[in-house]
Design a protein around this motif. Structure first.
Motif, PDB file in Angstrom:
ATOM      1  N   LEU A   1      -9.263   1.820  -6.575  1.00 43.91           N
ATOM      2  CA  LEU A   1      -8.831   3.088  -6.595  1.00 43.91           C
ATOM      3  C   LEU A   1      -7.769   3.431  -5.421  1.00 43.91           C
ATOM      4  O   LEU A   1      -7.812   3.896  -4.318  1.00 43.91           O
ATOM      5  CB  LEU A   1     -10.098   3.754  -5.622  1.00 43.91           C
ATOM      6  N   PRO A   2      -6.567   3.612  -6.234  1.00 44.50           N
ATOM      7  CA  PRO A   2      -5.236   3.380  -5.331  1.00 44.50           C
ATOM      8  C   PRO A   2      -5.328   5.049  -4.782  1.00 44.50           C
ATOM      9  O   PRO A   2      -5.393   5.794  -5.367  1.00 44.50           O
ATOM     10  CB  PRO A   2      -4.146   3.260  -6.401  1.00 44.50           C
ATOM     11  N   VAL A   3      -4.576   4.986  -3.383  1.00 45.05           N
ATOM     12  CA  VAL A   3      -4.386   6.341  -2.933  1.00 45.05           C
ATOM     13  C   VAL A   3      -2.894   6.359  -2.539  1.00 45.05           C
ATOM     14  O   VAL A   3      -2.257   5.318  -1.934  1.00 45.05           O
ATOM     15  CB  VAL A   3      -5.256   6.427  -1.498  1.00 45.05           C
ATOM     16  N   THR A   4      -1.982   7.442  -2.944  1.00 47.06           N
ATOM     17  CA  THR A   4      -0.614   7.394  -2.513  1.00 47.06           C
ATOM     18  C   THR A   4      -0.623   8.519  -1.512  1.00 47.06           C
ATOM     19  O   THR A   4      -1.147   9.565  -1.646  1.00 47.06           O
ATOM     20  CB  THR A   4       0.086   8.032  -3.811  1.00 47.06           C
ATOM     21  N   GLY A   5       0.040   8.184  -0.318  1.00 50.80           N
ATOM     22  CA  GLY A   5      -0.296   8.889   0.788  1.00 50.80           C
ATOM     23  C   GLY A   5       0.245   8.290   2.047  1.00 50.80           C
ATOM     24  O   GLY A   5       0.921   7.307   2.023  1.00 50.80           O
ATOM     25  N   ASP A   6       0.573   9.099   3.283  1.00 46.36           N
ATOM     26  CA  ASP A   6       1.207   8.759   4.205  1.00 46.36           C
ATOM     27  C   ASP A   6      -0.109   8.350   5.254  1.00 46.36           C
ATOM     28  O   ASP A   6      -0.854   9.407   5.730  1.00 46.36           O
ATOM     29  CB  ASP A   6       1.969  10.036   4.789  1.00 46.36           C
ATOM     30  N   PHE A   7       0.101   7.150   5.751  1.00 47.22           N
ATOM     31  CA  PHE A   7      -1.204   6.802   6.671  1.00 47.22           C
ATOM     32  C   PHE A   7      -1.119   7.260   8.002  1.00 47.22           C
ATOM     33  O   PHE A   7      -2.023   7.300   8.760  1.00 47.22           O
ATOM     34  CB  PHE A   7      -1.314   5.237   6.553  1.00 47.22           C
ATOM     35  N   GLU A   8      -0.137   8.119   8.309  1.00 48.03           N
ATOM     36  CA  GLU A   8       0.014   8.687   9.509  1.00 48.03           C
ATOM     37  C   GLU A   8      -0.697  10.130   9.240  1.00 48.03           C
ATOM     38  O   GLU A   8      -0.833  10.917  10.421  1.00 48.03           O
ATOM     39  CB  GLU A   8       1.290   8.785  10.112  1.00 48.03           C
ATOM     40  N   ALA A   9      -0.646  10.699   8.143  1.00 44.42           N
ATOM     41  CA  ALA A   9      -1.275  12.065   7.919  1.00 44.42           C
ATOM     42  C   ALA A   9      -2.266  12.143   7.130  1.00 44.42           C
ATOM     43  O   ALA A   9      -3.137  13.036   7.087  1.00 44.42           O
ATOM     44  CB  ALA A   9      -0.038  12.805   7.630  1.00 44.42           C
TER      45      ALA A   9
ATOM     46  N   PRO B   1      13.214   7.807  10.713  1.00 45.38           N
ATOM     47  CA  PRO B   1      12.201   7.238  10.767  1.00 45.38           C
ATOM     48  C   PRO B   1      11.676   6.226   9.429  1.00 45.38           C
ATOM     49  O   PRO B   1      12.203   6.448   8.377  1.00 45.38           O
ATOM     50  CB  PRO B   1      11.069   8.395  10.316  1.00 45.38           C
ATOM     51  N   PRO B   2      11.136   4.981   9.703  1.00 50.20           N
ATOM     52  CA  PRO B   2      10.919   3.952   9.006  1.00 50.20           C
ATOM     53  C   PRO B   2      10.399   4.389   7.765  1.00 50.20           C
ATOM     54  O   PRO B   2      10.501   3.299   6.701  1.00 50.20           O
ATOM     55  CB  PRO B   2      10.550   2.970   9.839  1.00 50.20           C
ATOM     56  N   LYS B   3       9.342   5.171   7.535  1.00 49.23           N
ATOM     57  CA  LYS B   3       8.723   5.220   6.203  1.00 49.23           C
ATOM     58  C   LYS B   3       9.705   5.404   5.191  1.00 49.23           C
ATOM     59  O   LYS B   3       9.329   5.115   3.998  1.00 49.23           O
ATOM     60  CB  LYS B   3       7.596   6.151   6.225  1.00 49.23           C
ATOM     61  N   HIS B   4      10.842   5.967   5.357  1.00 49.22           N
ATOM     62  CA  HIS B   4      11.851   6.019   4.211  1.00 49.22           C
ATOM     63  C   HIS B   4      12.792   4.912   3.778  1.00 49.22           C
ATOM     64  O   HIS B   4      13.525   5.017   3.145  1.00 49.22           O
ATOM     65  CB  HIS B   4      12.819   7.183   4.632  1.00 49.22           C
TER      66      HIS B   4
ATOM     67  N   VAL C   1       2.558   4.946   0.711  1.00 49.89           N
ATOM     68  CA  VAL C   1       3.402   5.906   0.579  1.00 49.89           C
ATOM     69  C   VAL C   1       4.087   5.590  -0.930  1.00 49.89           C
ATOM     70  O   VAL C   1       4.632   6.594  -1.623  1.00 49.89           O
ATOM     71  CB  VAL C   1       4.734   6.113   1.415  1.00 49.89           C
ATOM     72  N   SER C   2       4.565   4.413  -0.953  1.00 49.17           N
ATOM     73  CA  SER C   2       5.189   4.136  -2.543  1.00 49.17           C
ATOM     74  C   SER C   2       4.168   3.779  -3.606  1.00 49.17           C
ATOM     75  O   SER C   2       3.594   2.793  -3.375  1.00 49.17           O
ATOM     76  CB  SER C   2       6.075   2.918  -2.124  1.00 49.17           C
ATOM     77  N   PRO C   3       4.176   4.759  -4.584  1.00 54.59           N
ATOM     78  CA  PRO C   3       3.137   4.608  -5.528  1.00 54.59           C
ATOM     79  C   PRO C   3       3.446   3.009  -6.587  1.00 54.59           C
ATOM     80  O   PRO C   3       4.717   2.983  -6.526  1.00 54.59           O
ATOM     81  CB  PRO C   3       3.358   5.429  -6.663  1.00 54.59           C
ATOM     82  N   THR C   4       2.658   2.369  -6.720  1.00 58.83           N
ATOM     83  CA  THR C   4       2.736   1.107  -7.444  1.00 58.83           C
ATOM     84  C   THR C   4       2.089   0.944  -8.875  1.00 58.83           C
ATOM     85  O   THR C   4       1.205   1.906  -8.899  1.00 58.83           O
ATOM     86  CB  THR C   4       2.638  -0.159  -6.586  1.00 58.83           C
TER      87      THR C   4
ATOM     88  N   LEU D   1     -12.804  -3.025  -0.078  1.00 57.45           N
ATOM     89  CA  LEU D   1     -11.741  -3.133   0.997  1.00 57.45           C
ATOM     90  C   LEU D   1     -10.579  -2.092   0.995  1.00 57.45           C
ATOM     91  O   LEU D   1     -10.389  -1.783  -0.188  1.00 57.45           O
ATOM     92  CB  LEU D   1     -10.969  -4.767   0.428  1.00 57.45           C
ATOM     93  N   VAL D   2     -10.442  -1.541   1.913  1.00 53.50           N
ATOM     94  CA  VAL D   2      -9.142  -0.382   1.912  1.00 53.50           C
ATOM     95  C   VAL D   2      -7.874  -1.108   2.669  1.00 53.50           C
ATOM     96  O   VAL D   2      -8.243  -1.893   3.894  1.00 53.50           O
ATOM     97  CB  VAL D   2      -9.527   0.672   2.741  1.00 53.50           C
ATOM     98  N   GLU D   3      -6.490  -0.936   2.122  1.00 56.31           N
ATOM     99  CA  GLU D   3      -5.657  -1.414   2.647  1.00 56.31           C
ATOM    100  C   GLU D   3      -4.598  -0.420   2.628  1.00 56.31           C
ATOM    101  O   GLU D   3      -3.883  -0.032   1.904  1.00 56.31           O
ATOM    102  CB  GLU D   3      -5.007  -2.932   1.728  1.00 56.31           C
ATOM    103  N   LEU D   4      -4.202  -0.438   3.975  1.00 56.26           N
ATOM    104  CA  LEU D   4      -3.122   0.650   4.521  1.00 56.26           C
ATOM    105  C   LEU D   4      -1.714  -0.196   4.306  1.00 56.26           C
ATOM    106  O   LEU D   4      -1.554  -1.192   4.593  1.00 56.26           O
ATOM    107  CB  LEU D   4      -3.338   1.150   5.836  1.00 56.26           C
ATOM    108  N   GLY D   5      -0.768   0.705   3.605  1.00 55.53           N
ATOM    109  CA  GLY D   5       0.514  -0.152   3.407  1.00 55.53           C
ATOM    110  C   GLY D   5       0.437  -1.388   2.767  1.00 55.53           C
ATOM    111  O   GLY D   5       1.152  -2.363   2.885  1.00 55.53           O
ATOM    112  N   ALA D   6      -0.271  -1.360   1.381  1.00 57.58           N
ATOM    113  CA  ALA D   6      -0.665  -2.452   0.728  1.00 57.58           C
ATOM    114  C   ALA D   6       0.525  -3.299   0.074  1.00 57.58           C
ATOM    115  O   ALA D   6       0.521  -4.302  -0.240  1.00 57.58           O
ATOM    116  CB  ALA D   6      -1.633  -2.299  -0.187  1.00 57.58           C
ATOM    117  N   GLY D   7       1.554  -2.133  -0.157  1.00 59.14           N
ATOM    118  CA  GLY D   7       2.887  -2.794  -1.007  1.00 59.14           C
ATOM    119  C   GLY D   7       2.215  -3.609  -2.253  1.00 59.14           C
ATOM    120  O   GLY D   7       1.523  -2.774  -2.886  1.00 59.14           O
TER     121      GLY D   7
END
Ligand code: SAH
Ligand code: TRP
Length: 301
Positions: free
Chosen positions: A112-120, A19-22, A93-96, A65-71
């Motif tokens: 307000l950063p969020v660390t998490g999996d946007f699928e879950a 799975p690609p998130k890794h 998923v990657s904390p920055t 503005l909420v950004e998913l997979g913001a990198g």
């Protein structure tokens, strides 16, 4: 599911898959940044140009503005530069170290950063504020990395995060010439190959596997039936990989391919059908002159 369960499922399937998130550990995120400035990788610069051209209209009255997979949120700055966004929620998923950098660059902005999996973990997005219409951005064509059914379920979940007056901003790759699409995922300098192979290093490091990266080669091709770029790793010869943490032996035949990622390319019709299945309607559509990439704005219909 965590890495161990994902890998156990993926490596025991008849057609192996990871799975690609890794792909996005620290090194993977670095390699992805390098991909974004490759001459062959047109999506990033095309999307950035569209954002620059339409930032004011896209942001509109949005204050959050909420950004998913913001990198690294490199392109997002174009939206923040309109000066209208008061609160920014980068989700990855990657904390920055993004929040510190942004706080210094944009003193008026609440980050307000969020660390998490946007699928879950979409429920980790903080509640909206009254009078702060929300814009949820999902850029970079990452929507194309889901399988079609999962994509619809994901959009349905996203629709539920928009709140009253909220909108979704989606960046999506469009179907274009194969000679343009394929090199974007198989560049001459081999950066994409290194990025793809890096997922094996992640499994080695996290699960005590003994993948030998030199025994795999990067493969990327456009699948015209499913209309996606498929990324694979092909075993150069027959061998068995041991995954210690799972007490698992994984045999590979010579030439056997392991799928690591898909990157779906869209038409406007296909995206609208996906939106409809999630209760969303298209509000605005922007594409470049070569019709290679689009920004779609949608709202709950
Ligand atoms: N938005 C940036 C980065 C895109 S790369 C751009 O457009 O250039 C995809 C990003 O999504 C990476 O930062 C990766 O860490 C993140 N990502 C991938 N899978 C994820 C998941 N399941 N949950 C949260 N973030 C994820
Ligand atoms: N979201 C990016 C895309 O679909 C991810 C990506 C670019 C990617 N190049 C890659 C994923 C190579 C795996 C391998 O364009």
């Amino acid at each position: 599911m965590g890495l161990a369960d994902d890998v156990l499922d993926g490596l025991t399937r008849p057609f192996k898959e990871l799975p690609p998130k890794h792909l996005y550990d620290a090194r993977g995120s670095e390699l992805f940044e390098a991909i974004c400035s490759l001459p062959e990788y047109y999506p990033t610069r095309t999307e950035r140009a569209l954002l620059v051209e339409h930032a004011d209209t896209i942001v509109g009255d949005a204050a959050e503005l909420v950004e998913l997979g913001a990198g690294s949120a490199a392109k997002t700055r174009v939206l923040l530069d309109t000066g209208r966004v008061r609160r920014f929620v980068p989700f990855d998923v990657s904390p920055t170290a993004l929040d510190e950098t942004l706080a210094a660059e944009y003193p008026q902005l609440d980050v307000l950063p969020v660390t998490g999996d946007f699928e879950a973990d979409l429920d980790r997005i903080p509640g909206g504020r009254a009078g702060f219409p929300r814009l949820v951005a999902f850029l970079g064509g990452t929507i194309g990395n889901f399988l079609p059914g999962t994509r619809r379920g994901f959009l349905r979940g996203l629709a539920g995060t928009l709140g009253p007056d909220g909108r979704l901003l989606l960046g999506a790759g469009l179907i274009t010439d194969v000679d343009v699409m394929e090199p974007a995922y198989d560049d001459a300098a081999g950066v994409t190959a290194a990025f793809n192979l890096n997922v094996l290093s992640v499994v080695n490091a996290e699960l005590g596997a003994d993948f030998d990266l030199s025994l795999f080669e990067h493969v990327a091709f456009f699948d015209p039936v499913n209309e996606w770029i498929e990324m694979r790793l092909r075993a150069r010869r027959a061998h068995t990989v041991r995954v210690a943490a799972l007490d698992l032996d994984v045999p590979f035949e010579r030439g056997e391919e392991l799928r690591t990622e898909i990157s779906t390319k869209f038409t406007r019709e296909r995206l609208e059908a996906d939106f409809a299945s999630a209760g969303l309607v298209l509000d605005a559509w922007y594409e470049d002159a070569d019709a290679r990439f689009a920004l779609a704005v949608a709202r709950v219909g």
